[in-house]
Enzyme design. Structure first.
Site: not given
Ligand code: 3PG
Length: 209
Positions: A41, A45, A69, A129
């Site tokens: 994924e 960002r 994201t 999710k």
């Molecule tokens: C995401 O974008 O799914 C989360 O920021 C991931 O969360 P984590 O950094 O706690 O794994």
């Protein structure tokens, strides 16, 4: 969708790829693939995220390279154009979902409540999710949701780590867990891509234990 589902069922872990440049993004992806993970994924960002996504999708056509994201219908459209084979969002945005559905690209919207899960279900989505998983109830929340939405599956993300991965994966409705722990910024900054391969292998071992 079924090829993605099969990979999620087999690997059970979805690493996040975040980078400021394509070269590094390719190295991160290569390291994850070497560790046995093939669902990646790429999160939107950084300014370079779309270019990273496109480069990874081109370089590794046999992997499932998705965009994460994704926050709008416009971004949904753009990531599909750049080669994303699935889309993940932190929240529930019907417009993004419609774009993905009309392009026949799997989308996993983020849900955090039973109402959002129901909205997703009633838009024809069987896989969502749970985000941020550890904040909104973790494995207990997943058990509660799956008791009523018996035909839905979940990818918890947010606060998943090697310490709690098994507990999440033990919930039957959990197909896989997502997380950033597989691609720590410290390893990337140090150029230690072998560490990322090891984290991927360790995660697969935990998932299979
Ligand atoms: C995401 O974008 O799914 C989360 O920021 C991931 O969360 P984590 O950094 O706690 O794994």
């Amino acid at each position: 969708m079924s090829a993605l589902i099969k990979s999620l069922e087999a690997k059970r872990v979805v690493p996040l790829v975040q980078s400021d440049d394509q070269k590094t993004a390719l190295k991160i992806s290569e390291a994850l693939l070497a560790g046995g993970l093939d669902v990646l994924e790429v999160v939107l960002r950084t300014d370079a995220a779309l270019d990273c996504l496109e480069a990874i999708a081109k370089e590794f056509p046999h992997a499932h390279v998705g965009a994460g994201t994704v926050l709008s219908a416009e971004q949904s459209q753009e990531v599909i154009r750049r080669g994303a084979t699935f889309i993940v969002s932190p929240g529930f945005d019907p417009a993004s979902i419609k774009v993905a559905q009309s392009a026949d690209v799997p989308i996993l919207p983020g849900i955090a409540t039973p109402s959002e899960a129901l909205l997703a279900r009633n838009m024809g989505l069987g896989l969502v999710k749970l985000f941020p998983a550890s904040v909104v109830g973790g494995p207990k929340m997943l058990k509660a949701l799956s008791a009523v939405y018996r035909d839905m599956r979940f990818m918890p993300t947010g606060g998943v780590s090697p310490a709690n991965l098994q507990e999440y994966l033990a919930v039957p409705a959990v197909i896989a867990c997502g997380g950033s722990w597989l691609t720590p910024a410290s390893a990337i900054e140090a150029g230690d891509f072998a560490a990322i391969t090891k984290l991927a292998k360790d995660a697969i071992a935990i998932a299979n234990a």
